[in-house]
Design a protein around this motif. Structure first.
Motif, PDB file in Angstrom:
ATOM      1  N   LEU B 137      -2.247  -0.134  -3.049  1.00 33.13           N
ATOM      2  CA  LEU B 137      -1.420  -1.249  -2.580  1.00 33.13           C
ATOM      3  C   LEU B 137      -0.585  -0.828  -1.376  1.00 33.13           C
ATOM      4  O   LEU B 137      -0.417  -1.582  -0.421  1.00 33.13           O
ATOM      5  N   LEU B 138      -0.093   0.406  -1.455  1.00 36.97           N
ATOM      6  CA  LEU B 138       0.734   0.904  -0.353  1.00 36.97           C
ATOM      7  C   LEU B 138      -0.078   0.961   0.940  1.00 36.97           C
ATOM      8  O   LEU B 138       0.377   0.591   2.016  1.00 36.97           O
ATOM      9  N   ARG B 141      -0.568  -2.445   2.460  1.00 37.17           N
ATOM     10  CA  ARG B 141       0.679  -3.206   2.394  1.00 37.17           C
ATOM     11  C   ARG B 141       0.816  -4.270   3.482  1.00 37.17           C
ATOM     12  O   ARG B 141       1.491  -5.276   3.300  1.00 37.17           O
ATOM     13  N   TRP B 144      -0.020  -7.660   2.279  1.00 34.73           N
ATOM     14  CA  TRP B 144       0.685  -8.112   1.093  1.00 34.73           C
ATOM     15  C   TRP B 144       1.506  -9.354   1.427  1.00 34.73           C
ATOM     16  O   TRP B 144       2.204  -9.378   2.418  1.00 34.73           O
TER      17      TRP B 144
END
Lengths: 277, 275
Positions: B137-138, B141, B144
């Protein structure tokens, strides 16, 4: 089984002996499959469903776009057919055997297999044959034929022969990588997860290579060559190859994977110290 | 009142034991979490390629690239938090091997017992998966997107817990088929195939023709996976959102009653093989 075929493995030598043994093993697998007919049919339905699902996915994508990189709709459908064809062949010949390796180690049945007068890798890899997967390849062939007609392909004999040979390379890549993964179960007993993990890699094999760029493309070509398995046979058959180097890379990587799996296998067997005693 | 607390303590112990047993599988979980990222990554790369050939700001369905990637990332989170992984096989094995005989004697309800184990299992999985999923996810990002509103966030969390319950109850009921058939795996895989496509695992359901999408929202499948994501992203709002939560709750009640019914029928035909 007649008496002659039963004693044949005892008198033949070399590769003919192994052929006889494999014939007997196949016969055995078919007899076992036929004892559970309903189950046999249900597994065919499962395979068909998952195959249909992949084609639905691609159809939904192409209802919103007309190309992925340089790949048109029916080229990708052909690719999915080819990927499934190769995957089912791999299932038919090898998959169940290799997923059972960790079970053989845990229960100590591997000890028994090592004592038999045949090559243990042969026995571990080919003990059972999955008839249902051979039947499933028919669906994959039907899809390839359909996509081929839509693409108005006019393949020559060379294309069929080439496709078949490259499919064998693809199966070899799946087989070698899976055996390497399964060999890990020599050290950690709980390794059922590894077989499951490999299923995720099939997802990469059926996507057009144009979707991958840079580092990912290199990784899935030279480290885990999933982008070669089905893409190269497909590109050869639909005459989409950019250079013959692509075929060469498939052959080289299949050879490299086989070699790596042999080294891994020998190392594992050498350090094997039975599970139960 | 005391009886009520005793029940909590009893199943609390089950959760505790479940956690300790599950910890033995932590490497398996880690491995599973890492491998789950591969098809996800492949899908994201596929969509990036498709969007890269479109003009800046072009949409596919009602999605731009970051909304599309967010969708898959959120599906990953919901899936990690709610999906059943070993429970159904274990239940089927318990029935086949006669292990459930002891539950017919103990003052313990098998469904609640299994649910406690499911909770323990999910807890450990989430802890283990945090590392690979978090890194993924990072890394992604930039794609997001934040929830559309505070209300949407709260309701998507509510819907997420309903999803978990529904996942558990449906798997539980499917595994109970082991009372009647020798091999439940085929049935589980058939259901899983439907869930995979009609639940929105492969692609967002609003890419489908509207009539089909509308039809699917009456089936349990979207409520097994993608519904919380749709609320979070603001794909369903207002009346439609509340209707969806209502349908999800109704399916949950149906699933619970079916699970009880099938269990009662099952133990009647159960012959305690090997027990």
């Amino acid at each position: 089984m007649s008496k002659e075929t039963r004693i044949a493995p005892l008198i033949e030598t070399g590769w003919r002996r192994y052929l006889c043994i494999y014939g007997a093993l196949c016969q055995n697998s078919i007899m076992r499959d036929m004892q559970f007919k309903v189950n046999f049919v249900l597994w065919l339905i499962v395979e068909l469903l998952w195959f249909g699902l992949q084609i639905t996915f691609i159809s939904v994508i192409y209802s919103h776009t007309d190309h992925i990189g340089s790949w048109s709709r029916y080229e990708v459908i052909f690719l999915i057919g080819a990927a499934n064809f190769i995957q089912q062949l791999f299932h038919a010949v090898f998959l169940n055997n290799i997923t059972q390796l960790s079970e053989h180690i845990r229960t100590g049945r591997l000890d028994f297999m090592l004592l038999l007068p045949v090559n243990p890798r042969f026995l571990v890899s080919l003990r059972t044959m999955d008839l249902g997967s051979y039947v499933s390849t028919l669906a994959a062939i039907a899809v390839m034929v359909y996509a081929g007609i839509q693409l108005e392909l006019q393949p020559g004999i060379i294309h069929f022969v080439g496709f078949a040979m490259m499919s064998v390379c693809g199966v070899m890549i799946h087989y070698s990588l899976m055996l390497i993964l399964a060999s890990i179960s020599f050290w950690t007993i709980k390794a059922e997860g590894f077989a499951w993990g490999y299923y995720n890699l099939f997802n990469v094999a059926r996507l057009p290579d144009a979707a991958f760029k840079g580092g990912f493309k290199a990784f899935f070509t030279f480290a885990i060559p999933m982008l070669l398995v089905a893409n190269i046979p497909t590109k050869f058959f639909i005459q989409k190859l950019q250079s013959p180097m692509e075929i060469l890379s498939l052959i080289m990587m299949a050879g490299a994977c086989l070699l790596a799996s042999e080294i891994m296998w020998r190392f594992a067997i050498k350090h094997y110290t039975s599970a139960s005693s | 009142m005391i009886k009520f607390w005793n029940e909590w303590i009893k199943y609390g112990h089950v959760i505790n034991v479940g956690i300790q047993n599950t910890l033995a599988y932590r490497m398996n979980f880690l491995f599973r979490a890492v491998f789950t990222l591969i098809p996800l990554l492949a899908n994201i790369l596929l969509w990036k390629t498709i969007f890269s050939d479109k003009a800046e700001g072009d949409m596919i369905g009602a999605y731009n690239l970051s909304q599309m990637v967010s969708y898959y990332l959120l599906i990953l989170i919901v899936n990690s938090m709610t999906a059943v992984n070993e429970d159904d096989w274990q239940i089927a094995a318990d029935i086949r091997n006669g292990v459930i005989s002891q539950f017919l004697l103990k003052p313990m309800d098998y469904l609640t017992f299994r649910f406690s184990l499911f909770l323990a299992n999910r807890l450990i999985y989430i802890l283990v998966a945090t590392i690979p999923v978090g890194l993924f996810l990072l890394w992604q990002r930039n794609y997001w997107t934040a929830p559309v509103s505070m209300e949407a966030l709260m309701l998507s969390i509510l819907s997420l817990s309903l999803t978990g319950l529904l996942q558990f109850l449906i798997s539980f009921t499917m595994a109970l088929l082991a009372f009647w058939v020798l091999e439940v795996a085929t049935f589980i895989f058939i259901l899983y195939a439907f869930e995979y496509i009609a639940g929105g695992h492969l692609f967002p359901l609003d890419l489908l023709p509207t009539w089909l999408e509308t039809l699917l929202y009456w089936t349990p499948f979207p409520y097994l996976l993608s519904f919380p994501v749709l609320i979070y992203l603001g794909r369903v709002e207002g009346q439609a959102m509340w209707n969806g939560i209502l349908v999800q709750t109704v399916w949950l009640v149906i699933a619970f009653l079916t699970a009880r019914f099938v269990w009662n029928r099952g133990i009647r035909s159960y012959t305690a093989v090997g027990g």
